[in-house]
Write a protein that holds these residues in place. Structure first.
Motif, PDB file in Angstrom:
ATOM      1  N   ARG A 559       0.832  -1.206   0.000  1.00 30.35           N
ATOM      2  CA  ARG A 559       0.000   0.000   0.000  1.00 30.35           C
ATOM      3  C   ARG A 559       0.869   1.260   0.000  1.00 30.35           C
ATOM      4  O   ARG A 559       2.028   1.238   0.439  1.00 30.35           O
ATOM      5  N   ASN A 560       0.289   2.337  -0.524  1.00 31.02           N
ATOM      6  CA  ASN A 560       0.941   3.643  -0.559  1.00 31.02           C
ATOM      7  C   ASN A 560       0.360   4.505   0.558  1.00 31.02           C
ATOM      8  O   ASN A 560      -0.851   4.735   0.610  1.00 31.02           O
ATOM      9  N   GLN A 565       5.821   3.360   0.792  1.00 35.13           N
ATOM     10  CA  GLN A 565       5.074   2.124   0.619  1.00 35.13           C
ATOM     11  C   GLN A 565       5.278   1.196   1.810  1.00 35.13           C
ATOM     12  O   GLN A 565       6.314   1.249   2.489  1.00 35.13           O
TER      13      GLN A 565
END
Length: 581
Positions: A559-560, A565
């Motif tokens: 995920r960002n 990340q």
């Protein structure tokens, strides 16, 4: 200067095994193989049975030089860098090896003489101080400071070539290595003041990028007409000289702290002339352990009066300029010691003061060896002025070590090579800290490994507030490897960390009892996480691998969040993953 890697135009007659690529990866199951993607910026060599490859020479030649670059090894591969085409520094995939030799990654390859007795033909090779290499498919950073051989006007060699310093992945592996002659496989046994950089191309698959060459070919400035005045007493600031009588004065051929002063505390004021042979910016680096130093050049204060050491830069014209240096020694326990180093345009930093004055630490280092699997509690300082106050560092004879933060239940650093320097903790009163000795991979600001998220996009918690985190203990297995335990968000976590066979990485197994809803494990956070197939992830521009092995059915998520990340996994009863390094 940087060597252009948009094409092969910077090299002489490149063979067919060499190419330019935009990206390169490795399959850890396939020896001597690199996978390339189109683009520019990376120099790749892939020799095959059909095309055995040949060495690559730069168009430029060099004498004294600093060479800095990144390189990547294929699995089981080896290559080399020949300075001036004659002196080889070995590049090799030694992942999982603990012993070192002249043919190890970073070793200075042997010279060779067939006329010597069998088994002794190879000689004057130098093993690296420690194994600081990394896994195949990871970028490794190399810095070489090379001094070319010296010759008189008749062409006779007056001084051997030297490796002044070699750093591999941030660790010094060679210092002041004298090269008495070309190593085995040199283009010629005839030594010269200049020669091309040569990359070995007929052995194994290898990639290079960010090749930077700094030439040092300008004359050094010189000091002359040096005089001194010695004042007895303690001076932490520059005094008014008219108000204090001198203890001694005279002339000297060199800047030195050894003037046989009778006072235990004193100030030496040197004045003289600096002969600058090339106009440009010059940097002055003064070291005065147990005291302070000040430097003025051309009537400008370049280094202000500062304790222990100071550094400053000034633009100077060619010609003669006034020079002044103050050295105040005021710590009773310290021995007199002064060093002044100068660097400038195309001029490597050199010692312009007395070479006989040693500045080595007066304290013998207290080194903790890893052969007995030590577990040491101390403070650990991380980049960014972060201090881990409840750190446990775990050593391994496989020369792969890590530090665990009991305040967060997380690994904060992993390193290969030597274990710990405990001098800051155990010398005299100490400050409670110890330092990793090898090539270190940091894992960012300490944070909980297990945390509760309202959703997969909620920011990861940066502290333990509201998590009911409570560390409990750790237990050792038969190999003296710890399993840590703690409570967090109502769950009990058993955190077992084991060194993978031959020290290729760490395997971490988390057993979670009574997991509540919305619990996640953060395996890693970084600027870039790339999926590489088969549960493998490459982290931060191929700095290390994470291999997800058992999630008990949960799906990993990249995920960002807030410009970086994270690789997270929903908590089940068990999670196993490895860090390959």
């Amino acid at each position: 200067m940087s060597i252009n890697l948009n094409d092969l135009s910077s090299f002489q007659s490149p063979g067919k095994s060499w190419q330019i690529a935009g990206d390169v990866t490795v399959d850890l199951d396939k020896p001597n193989k690199l996978n390339v993607s189109e683009g520019t910026g990376i120099l790749v060599n892939i020799p095959t049975k059909k095309n055995k490859g040949k060495d690559l020479f730069t168009d430029i030649e060099h004498g004294d030089v600093d060479l800095e670059l990144d390189y990547m090894m294929a699995k089981g591969s080896n290559s080399g860098i020949y300075l001036q085409g004659r002196y080889e520094l070995q590049l090799a995939d030694n992942w999982g090896a603990t012993g070192v030799s002249a043919s190890s990654n970073g070793g200075v390859y042997e010279r060779w003489d067939e006329s010597r007795p069998k088994g002794q033909q190879g000689y004057q090779g130098y093993a690296p101080r420690q194994n600081a290499g990394r896994a195949p498919g990871l970028w490794q950073h190399l810095k070489i400071s090379f001094q070319a051989p010296r010759f008189d006007a008749s062409g006779n060699k007056t001084e051997n070539a030297k490796l002044l310093r070699v750093e591999l992945n941030g660790v010094a592996i060679h210092e002041n290595i004298e090269l008495f002659g070309p190593t085995r496989g040199a283009t010629s046994n005839e030594e010269k003041a200049m020669g091309p950089l040569r990359l070995q191309g007929d052995h194994g698959a290898v990639a290079f990028r960010n090749i930077k060459v700094t030439h040092y070919n300008k004359p050094r400035p010189e000091l002359k007409n040096i005089s001194y005045i010695v004042y007895g007493g303690r001076y932490e600031q520059e005094p008014q000289y008219d108000s204090i009588p001198p203890e001694a004065e005279g002339t000297s051929g060199i800047l030195t702290s050894n003037l046989n002063t009778t006072a235990r505390r004193f100030l030496i004021r040197y004045t003289g002339t600096l002969v600058v042979k090339e106009a440009g910016e010059y940097t002055f680096n003064v070291e005065t352990p147990g005291g302070s130093g000040l430097v003025r050049v051309n009537k400008q204060e370049v280094v202000p009066m500062r304790a222990w050491n100071g550094k400053g830069t000034v633009a100077l014209p060619a010609g003669e300029v006034p020079f002044e240096l103050l050295y105040a020694k005021y710590m009773d326990w310290a021995q007199p010691a002064l060093a002044l180093r100068v660097s400038g345009p195309a001029l490597r930093e050199f010692l312009i003061s007395d070479k006989e004055v040693g500045l080595a630490d007066v304290v013998d280092p207290i080194i903790v060896d890893a052969q007995e699997r030590p577990i040491l509690r101390s403070f650990i300082d991380l980049p960014g002025d972060q201090r881990v106050t409840h750190a446990i560092s775990v050593g391994s004879p496989a020369e792969l070590h890590y530090t665990y933060d009991m305040d967060h239940g997380t690994i904060v650093q992993l390193w290969r090579g030597g274990f710990l320097d405990a001098t800051p903790m155990w010398h005299e009163r100490g400050d409670g800290s110890s330092r990793a000795l090898g090539s270190v991979q940091y894992f960012g600001k300490p944070a909980l490994t297990v945390a509760k998220l309202a959703s997969e996009q909620e920011a990861w918690t940066t502290d333990t507030t509201g998590s009911a985190y409570h560390p409990k203990s750790y237990k050792l297995n038969k190999k003296s490897e710890p399993t840590f335990s703690y409570e967090v968000n109502g769950a009990i976590v058993m955190d077992a960390i084991n060194v993978i066979e031959n020290g290729q990485g760490l395997r971490r197994e988390l057993i979670v009892q009574n997991p509540s809803a919305n619990l996640y494990v953060r395996l890693v956070e970084g600027n870039k996480i790339e999926e590489a197939g088969k549960g493998m992830y490459l982290i931060d521009d191929k700095s290390y691998y994470v291999r997800v092995e058992d999630t008990a059915g949960a799906k990993p998520v990249v995920r960002n969040v807030a410009g970086h990340q994270e690789l997270i996994v929903p908590v089940r009863e068990k999670l196993t993953y490895s860090i390959l390094f």
